[in-house]
Motif scaffolding. Structure first.
Motif, PDB file in Angstrom:
ATOM      1  N   TRP A 279       0.801  -1.220   0.000  1.00 14.63           N
ATOM      2  CA  TRP A 279       0.000   0.000   0.000  1.00 14.63           C
ATOM      3  C   TRP A 279       0.836   1.273   0.000  1.00 14.63           C
ATOM      4  O   TRP A 279       0.339   2.340  -0.355  1.00 14.63           O
ATOM      5  CB  TRP A 279      -0.926   0.030   1.222  1.00 14.63           C
ATOM      6  N   LEU A 280       2.095   1.194   0.411  1.00 14.85           N
ATOM      7  CA  LEU A 280       2.897   2.405   0.592  1.00 14.85           C
ATOM      8  C   LEU A 280       4.215   2.301  -0.156  1.00 14.85           C
ATOM      9  O   LEU A 280       4.880   1.262  -0.130  1.00 14.85           O
ATOM     10  CB  LEU A 280       3.185   2.639   2.079  1.00 14.85           C
ATOM     11  N   ARG A 281       4.590   3.416  -0.804  1.00 13.60           N
ATOM     12  CA  ARG A 281       5.899   3.507  -1.441  1.00 13.60           C
ATOM     13  C   ARG A 281       6.598   4.774  -0.966  1.00 13.60           C
ATOM     14  O   ARG A 281       5.962   5.801  -0.763  1.00 13.60           O
ATOM     15  CB  ARG A 281       5.770   3.523  -2.970  1.00 13.60           C
ATOM     16  N   ARG A 282       7.904   4.643  -0.801  1.00 22.81           N
ATOM     17  CA  ARG A 282       8.714   5.790  -0.388  1.00 22.81           C
ATOM     18  C   ARG A 282       9.872   5.916  -1.365  1.00 22.81           C
ATOM     19  O   ARG A 282      10.601   4.960  -1.586  1.00 22.81           O
ATOM     20  CB  ARG A 282       9.224   5.591   1.036  1.00 22.81           C
ATOM     21  N   PHE A 283      10.046   7.078  -1.946  1.00 27.77           N
ATOM     22  CA  PHE A 283      11.043   7.266  -2.994  1.00 27.77           C
ATOM     23  C   PHE A 283      12.327   7.918  -2.495  1.00 27.77           C
ATOM     24  O   PHE A 283      13.330   7.904  -3.202  1.00 27.77           O
ATOM     25  CB  PHE A 283      10.449   8.108  -4.130  1.00 27.77           C
ATOM     26  N   HIS A 284      12.291   8.506  -1.317  1.00 25.23           N
ATOM     27  CA  HIS A 284      13.470   9.220  -0.828  1.00 25.23           C
ATOM     28  C   HIS A 284      13.438   9.219   0.700  1.00 25.23           C
ATOM     29  O   HIS A 284      12.498   9.716   1.301  1.00 25.23           O
ATOM     30  CB  HIS A 284      13.484  10.660  -1.356  1.00 25.23           C
ATOM     31  N   ALA A 285      14.454   8.632   1.312  1.00 23.95           N
ATOM     32  CA  ALA A 285      14.497   8.547   2.769  1.00 23.95           C
ATOM     33  C   ALA A 285      14.862   9.891   3.385  1.00 23.95           C
ATOM     34  O   ALA A 285      15.728  10.615   2.868  1.00 23.95           O
ATOM     35  CB  ALA A 285      15.507   7.489   3.205  1.00 23.95           C
ATOM     36  N   ARG A 286      14.201  10.215   4.466  1.00 27.31           N
ATOM     37  CA  ARG A 286      14.493  11.425   5.237  1.00 27.31           C
ATOM     38  C   ARG A 286      14.554  11.044   6.718  1.00 27.31           C
ATOM     39  O   ARG A 286      13.612  11.281   7.473  1.00 27.31           O
ATOM     40  CB  ARG A 286      13.409  12.475   5.014  1.00 27.31           C
ATOM     41  N   PRO A 287      15.661  10.449   7.156  1.00 24.19           N
ATOM     42  CA  PRO A 287      15.731   9.956   8.535  1.00 24.19           C
ATOM     43  C   PRO A 287      15.475  11.009   9.598  1.00 24.19           C
ATOM     44  O   PRO A 287      14.977  10.709  10.673  1.00 24.19           O
ATOM     45  CB  PRO A 287      17.166   9.401   8.640  1.00 24.19           C
ATOM     46  N   GLY A 288      15.810  12.265   9.315  1.00 23.19           N
ATOM     47  CA  GLY A 288      15.629  13.309  10.325  1.00 23.19           C
ATOM     48  C   GLY A 288      14.340  14.079  10.207  1.00 23.19           C
ATOM     49  O   GLY A 288      14.158  15.092  10.905  1.00 23.19           O
ATOM     50  N   ALA A 289      13.430  13.627   9.339  1.00 22.45           N
ATOM     51  CA  ALA A 289      12.201  14.383   9.114  1.00 22.45           C
ATOM     52  C   ALA A 289      11.327  14.397  10.362  1.00 22.45           C
ATOM     53  O   ALA A 289      11.276  13.429  11.114  1.00 22.45           O
ATOM     54  CB  ALA A 289      11.431  13.790   7.942  1.00 22.45           C
ATOM     55  N   ARG A 290      10.615  15.510  10.541  1.00 18.30           N
ATOM     56  CA  ARG A 290       9.750  15.668  11.706  1.00 18.30           C
ATOM     57  C   ARG A 290       8.266  15.519  11.356  1.00 18.30           C
ATOM     58  O   ARG A 290       7.433  15.437  12.254  1.00 18.30           O
ATOM     59  CB  ARG A 290       9.984  17.041  12.351  1.00 18.30           C
ATOM     60  N   LEU A 291       7.947  15.507  10.043  1.00 11.45           N
ATOM     61  CA  LEU A 291       6.563  15.378   9.605  1.00 11.45           C
ATOM     62  C   LEU A 291       6.544  14.633   8.279  1.00 11.45           C
ATOM     63  O   LEU A 291       7.408  14.852   7.427  1.00 11.45           O
ATOM     64  CB  LEU A 291       5.914  16.755   9.458  1.00 11.45           C
ATOM     65  N   THR A 292       5.565  13.757   8.109  1.00 10.97           N
ATOM     66  CA  THR A 292       5.427  12.990   6.875  1.00 10.97           C
ATOM     67  C   THR A 292       4.187  13.435   6.114  1.00 10.97           C
ATOM     68  O   THR A 292       3.102  13.549   6.685  1.00 10.97           O
ATOM     69  CB  THR A 292       5.327  11.475   7.170  1.00 10.97           C
ATOM     70  N   VAL A 293       4.365  13.691   4.832  1.00  9.34           N
ATOM     71  CA  VAL A 293       3.246  14.012   3.942  1.00  9.34           C
ATOM     72  C   VAL A 293       2.858  12.735   3.206  1.00  9.34           C
ATOM     73  O   VAL A 293       3.689  12.129   2.521  1.00  9.34           O
ATOM     74  CB  VAL A 293       3.627  15.109   2.939  1.00  9.34           C
ATOM     75  N   VAL A 294       1.603  12.331   3.359  1.00  9.22           N
ATOM     76  CA  VAL A 294       1.088  11.130   2.701  1.00  9.22           C
ATOM     77  C   VAL A 294       0.333  11.572   1.448  1.00  9.22           C
ATOM     78  O   VAL A 294      -0.576  12.395   1.526  1.00  9.22           O
ATOM     79  CB  VAL A 294       0.152  10.340   3.634  1.00  9.22           C
ATOM     80  N   LEU A 295       0.704  11.011   0.295  1.00  8.72           N
ATOM     81  CA  LEU A 295       0.207  11.460  -0.996  1.00  8.72           C
ATOM     82  C   LEU A 295      -0.701  10.405  -1.632  1.00  8.72           C
ATOM     83  O   LEU A 295      -0.336   9.224  -1.700  1.00  8.72           O
ATOM     84  CB  LEU A 295       1.384  11.761  -1.922  1.00  8.72           C
ATOM     85  N   PHE A 296      -1.867  10.833  -2.116  1.00  4.87           N
ATOM     86  CA  PHE A 296      -2.862   9.944  -2.693  1.00  4.87           C
ATOM     87  C   PHE A 296      -3.052  10.285  -4.172  1.00  4.87           C
ATOM     88  O   PHE A 296      -3.421  11.420  -4.507  1.00  4.87           O
ATOM     89  CB  PHE A 296      -4.200  10.095  -1.962  1.00  4.87           C
ATOM     90  N   PRO A 297      -2.867   9.321  -5.087  1.00  4.41           N
ATOM     91  CA  PRO A 297      -2.999   9.602  -6.521  1.00  4.41           C
ATOM     92  C   PRO A 297      -4.443   9.790  -6.981  1.00  4.41           C
ATOM     93  O   PRO A 297      -5.407   9.466  -6.285  1.00  4.41           O
ATOM     94  CB  PRO A 297      -2.394   8.352  -7.186  1.00  4.41           C
ATOM     95  N   HIS A 298      -4.567  10.293  -8.210  1.00  4.89           N
ATOM     96  CA  HIS A 298      -5.839  10.537  -8.877  1.00  4.89           C
ATOM     97  C   HIS A 298      -6.390   9.235  -9.474  1.00  4.89           C
ATOM     98  O   HIS A 298      -5.760   8.171  -9.372  1.00  4.89           O
ATOM     99  CB  HIS A 298      -5.631  11.566  -9.990  1.00  4.89           C
TER     100      HIS A 298
ATOM    101  N   THR B 161      11.977  14.704  -3.372  1.00  2.60           N
ATOM    102  CA  THR B 161      13.172  15.546  -3.292  1.00  2.60           C
ATOM    103  C   THR B 161      12.829  17.028  -3.346  1.00  2.60           C
ATOM    104  O   THR B 161      13.680  17.878  -3.065  1.00  2.60           O
ATOM    105  CB  THR B 161      14.146  15.206  -4.434  1.00  2.60           C
ATOM    106  N   GLY B 162      11.585  17.372  -3.705  1.00  2.00           N
ATOM    107  CA  GLY B 162      11.181  18.766  -3.736  1.00  2.00           C
ATOM    108  C   GLY B 162      10.810  19.317  -2.378  1.00  2.00           C
ATOM    109  O   GLY B 162      10.746  20.541  -2.191  1.00  2.00           O
ATOM    110  N   LEU B 163      10.562  18.435  -1.426  1.00  2.00           N
ATOM    111  CA  LEU B 163      10.233  18.881  -0.074  1.00  2.00           C
ATOM    112  C   LEU B 163      11.502  19.288   0.670  1.00  2.00           C
ATOM    113  O   LEU B 163      12.557  18.656   0.509  1.00  2.00           O
ATOM    114  CB  LEU B 163       9.531  17.759   0.695  1.00  2.00           C
ATOM    115  N   PRO B 164      11.437  20.311   1.508  1.00  2.00           N
ATOM    116  CA  PRO B 164      12.625  20.728   2.263  1.00  2.00           C
ATOM    117  C   PRO B 164      12.943  19.753   3.382  1.00  2.00           C
ATOM    118  O   PRO B 164      12.146  18.859   3.709  1.00  2.00           O
ATOM    119  CB  PRO B 164      12.206  22.090   2.822  1.00  2.00           C
ATOM    120  N   GLU B 165      14.119  19.916   3.956  1.00  2.00           N
ATOM    121  CA  GLU B 165      14.490  19.118   5.121  1.00  2.00           C
ATOM    122  C   GLU B 165      13.444  19.316   6.218  1.00  2.00           C
ATOM    123  O   GLU B 165      12.894  20.399   6.372  1.00  2.00           O
ATOM    124  CB  GLU B 165      15.871  19.528   5.627  1.00  2.00           C
ATOM    125  N   GLY B 166      13.188  18.269   6.952  1.00  2.00           N
ATOM    126  CA  GLY B 166      12.148  18.318   7.968  1.00  2.00           C
ATOM    127  C   GLY B 166      10.869  17.650   7.509  1.00  2.00           C
ATOM    128  O   GLY B 166      10.018  17.302   8.328  1.00  2.00           O
TER     129      GLY B 166
END
Length: 252
Positions: free
Chosen positions: A10-29, A42-47
């Motif tokens: 059910w879930l895919r992750r394309f880029h690891a962010r070990p230090g991230a403080r918040l996760t954005v969950v994305l739902f396709p069309h 990779t377009g999201l900033p650190e965090g």
């Protein structure tokens, strides 16, 4: 915080962010796949980390049967997120994905994760505001391709290839069927702030209709109108991410 290796289809992750403080969950069309959001990671900033919901019947889940109800997509995604997500999170859905994200938020709010810090609903009327069923799933293949191309879902002529049609159209048709069948009589407002995103030239849903997502929150909402049609996030991904980061600034 971060999302661990999911171990779930059910879930895919394309880029690891070990230090991230918040996760954005994305739902396709409708007909969409996790790869639609590949470049967002990779377009999201650190965090910020991201994880993408992968619906059955496409890409890495191609051999699985399509969902019978839109609510089944939400239930599957919510269960997977509860098993693999920790810490604050937000939900963002595009078009049909907005409806799935809303239903997932309803399920997650009463569970161990608690509610998302924000819901982003893009290019979709709010539940309860859908109007008559479109009947798009009943069109023949040429008619379905014409709808996809009008909305900008694929470049003109791409789906002239019959082999590609056989891969793409079943999930598109199935998802349109789910959307037509999804007609909640009394949608529940979320205790979650909402950002409604609309394309200024969207031929399927005008910004004023997208703004009605404000009826489904007790925590306030904002409407952001961006240049482009139904698939404005493709050409204007940077602007969408700017809005996302702006409206999540207080949550990280």
């Amino acid at each position: 915080m971060t999302v661990p290796d999911t171990g779930t289809p059910w879930l895919r992750r394309f880029h690891a962010r070990p230090g991230a403080r918040l996760t954005v969950v994305l739902f396709p069309h409708a007909g969409g796949t996790a790869n639609f959001y590949r470049e967002w990671a990779t377009g999201l900033p650190e965090g910020f980390a991201s994880v993408v919901v992968q619906y059955p019947g496409r890409e890495t889940r191609f051999g699985e049967p399509l969902a019978a109800r839109l609510e089944d997509l939400a239930a599957g995604a919510a269960a997977a997120l509860e098993g693999h997500l920790t810490g604050p999170y937000a939900l963002l859905g595009h078009s049909m994905g907005s409806l799935v994200a809303y239903e997932a938020a309803r399920r997650l709010a009463g569970g161990p994760l608690g509610p998302p810090v924000r819901l982003f609903a893009s290019a979709r009327r709010a539940p309860g505001r859908e109007g008559p069923a479109s009947g798009v799933h009943l069109l023949d293949d040429d008619g379905l391709v014409a709808v996809i191309e009008k909305l900008g879902g694929t470049p003109p002529g791409l789906l002239d290839d019959l082999d590609l049609r056989s891969l793409v159209l079943p999930s598109v048709r199935g998802d349109y069927r789910l959307v037509d069948a999804y007609r909640p009589a009394a949608p529940e407002p979320l205790d979650v702030p909402i950002t409604a995103l609309a394309g200024a030239d969207d031929p399927s849903v005008p910004p004023a209709e997208v703004d009605r997502w404000g009826d489904l929150t007790t925590r306030g909402h904002v409407l952001e109108v961006l240049p482009g049609g139904h698939f404005f996030p493709v050409r204007h991904r940077a602007e969408v991410l700017r809005v996302l980061v702006r409206d999540l600034a207080g949550a990280v």
